[in-house]
Design a protein around this motif. Structure first.
Motif, PDB file in Angstrom:
ATOM      1  N   ILE A 138       0.858  -1.191   0.000  1.00  0.00           N
ATOM      2  CA  ILE A 138       0.000   0.000   0.000  1.00  0.00           C
ATOM      3  C   ILE A 138       0.892   1.239   0.000  1.00  0.00           C
ATOM      4  O   ILE A 138       1.833   1.334   0.797  1.00  0.00           O
ATOM      5  CB  ILE A 138      -0.946  -0.001   1.216  1.00  0.00           C
ATOM      6  CG1 ILE A 138      -1.973  -1.132   1.069  1.00  0.00           C
ATOM      7  CG2 ILE A 138      -1.642   1.351   1.386  1.00  0.00           C
ATOM      8  CD1 ILE A 138      -2.836  -1.363   2.289  1.00  0.00           C
ATOM      9  N   PRO A 139       0.634   2.196  -0.888  1.00  0.00           N
ATOM     10  CA  PRO A 139       1.469   3.415  -0.950  1.00  0.00           C
ATOM     11  C   PRO A 139       1.082   4.409   0.158  1.00  0.00           C
ATOM     12  O   PRO A 139       0.469   5.443  -0.084  1.00  0.00           O
ATOM     13  CB  PRO A 139       1.157   3.964  -2.345  1.00  0.00           C
ATOM     14  CG  PRO A 139      -0.229   3.494  -2.633  1.00  0.00           C
ATOM     15  CD  PRO A 139      -0.365   2.157  -1.964  1.00  0.00           C
ATOM     16  N   TRP A 140       1.464   4.084   1.385  1.00  0.00           N
ATOM     17  CA  TRP A 140       1.038   4.845   2.558  1.00  0.00           C
ATOM     18  C   TRP A 140       1.335   6.331   2.450  1.00  0.00           C
ATOM     19  O   TRP A 140       0.512   7.161   2.846  1.00  0.00           O
ATOM     20  CB  TRP A 140       1.682   4.264   3.820  1.00  0.00           C
ATOM     21  CG  TRP A 140       1.210   2.875   4.104  1.00  0.00           C
ATOM     22  CD1 TRP A 140       1.896   1.722   3.865  1.00  0.00           C
ATOM     23  CD2 TRP A 140      -0.052   2.487   4.636  1.00  0.00           C
ATOM     24  NE1 TRP A 140       1.132   0.640   4.226  1.00  0.00           N
ATOM     25  CE2 TRP A 140      -0.069   1.081   4.706  1.00  0.00           C
ATOM     26  CE3 TRP A 140      -1.176   3.184   5.073  1.00  0.00           C
ATOM     27  CZ2 TRP A 140      -1.143   0.361   5.188  1.00  0.00           C
ATOM     28  CZ3 TRP A 140      -2.262   2.473   5.556  1.00  0.00           C
ATOM     29  CH2 TRP A 140      -2.246   1.082   5.610  1.00  0.00           C
ATOM     30  N   SER A 141       2.464   6.699   1.934  1.00  0.00           N
ATOM     31  CA  SER A 141       2.820   8.118   1.852  1.00  0.00           C
ATOM     32  C   SER A 141       2.055   8.847   0.757  1.00  0.00           C
ATOM     33  O   SER A 141       2.107  10.068   0.678  1.00  0.00           O
ATOM     34  CB  SER A 141       4.332   8.280   1.626  1.00  0.00           C
ATOM     35  OG  SER A 141       4.692   7.753   0.363  1.00  0.00           O
ATOM     36  N   GLU A 142       1.338   8.107  -0.071  1.00  0.00           N
ATOM     37  CA  GLU A 142       0.577   8.708  -1.166  1.00  0.00           C
ATOM     38  C   GLU A 142      -0.934   8.573  -0.974  1.00  0.00           C
ATOM     39  O   GLU A 142      -1.692   8.745  -1.930  1.00  0.00           O
ATOM     40  CB  GLU A 142       0.976   8.051  -2.486  1.00  0.00           C
ATOM     41  CG  GLU A 142       2.439   8.247  -2.857  1.00  0.00           C
ATOM     42  CD  GLU A 142       2.789   7.500  -4.131  1.00  0.00           C
ATOM     43  OE1 GLU A 142       2.030   7.609  -5.113  1.00  0.00           O
ATOM     44  OE2 GLU A 142       3.816   6.798  -4.120  1.00  0.00           O
ATOM     45  N   LEU A 143      -1.394   8.265   0.244  1.00  0.00           N
ATOM     46  CA  LEU A 143      -2.826   8.163   0.482  1.00  0.00           C
ATOM     47  C   LEU A 143      -3.425   9.560   0.595  1.00  0.00           C
ATOM     48  O   LEU A 143      -2.828  10.464   1.171  1.00  0.00           O
ATOM     49  CB  LEU A 143      -3.109   7.337   1.736  1.00  0.00           C
ATOM     50  CG  LEU A 143      -2.709   5.862   1.634  1.00  0.00           C
ATOM     51  CD1 LEU A 143      -3.006   5.129   2.942  1.00  0.00           C
ATOM     52  CD2 LEU A 143      -3.387   5.171   0.455  1.00  0.00           C
TER      53      LEU A 143
END
Length: 187
Positions: A138-143
């Motif tokens: 999951i792209p956590w920094s891009e949520l």
């Protein structure tokens, strides 16, 4: 010169009320301003989570769960299913209510469901791209929004539970960061 409708409205506390409302100075009509309801889902297939990269503002280019404003005449479940179709051309099967969040600063109430993906996916008009993500990818920094982090975290905490009370706003949500939550065991 005639007044426009907005010039006729003034904020005041109507008789018998306990808070300021927009009131028409000509006819006394009270224009109630109420929170907007957002319906969405954490959609899963084979342990992978559906995310959509936003093609619209706010937060264009960031990843989100399929969710959006409820329309008049639809249930919250219908709204969540419609949003999945609009954003990911997806058919979903709703399992249960996952959470309800109140976002005071923008006047939203968000109802999030757990759901299963029952079709193929492709970007809808509101998405640049869509994908199914393993938890670790999951792209956590891009949520796009803090509520996406909350819903994903609450999904991870309840994914094997058949019965649970819906989650609410996490404590301290006024200072939520977009850092990844610590994955629960086995995720």
């Amino acid at each position: 010169m005639t007044k426009t409708m907005s010039e006729n409205f003034q904020y005041r506390v109507p008789e018998g009320d306990d808070r300021e409302r927009r009131v028409c100075q000509t006819c006394g009509f009270i224009d109630y301003e109420n929170p907007r309801i957002v319906a969405g889902s954490v959609v899963v297939r084979d342990e992978k989570i559906l995310l959509c990269r936003r093609a619209i503002e706010p937060r264009k280019g960031f990843w989100t769960l399929p969710a959006g404003y409820m329309e008049l005449g639809e249930s919250i479940e219908e709204a969540a299913m419609r949003e999945a179709r609009e954003e990911a051309c997806a058919t979903i099967e709703i399992d249960r209510v996952l959470a309800q969040y109140t976002v005071h600063r923008i006047g939203q109430v968000q109802i999030m469901f757990r759901a299963r993906l029952a079709s193929d996916i492709r970007p809808g008009p509101e998405s640049l791209e869509v994908g199914l993500f393993d938890w670790k990818d999951i792209p956590w920094s891009e949520l796009a929004f803090p509520t996406v982090v909350w819903a994903l975290t609450h999904y991870a905490e309840s994914r094997h539970a058949n019965g649970f009370a819906p989650f609410g706003n996490p404590r301290g949500t006024e200072k939520v960061t977009r850092q990844p939550p610590v994955p629960p065991q086995g995720v």
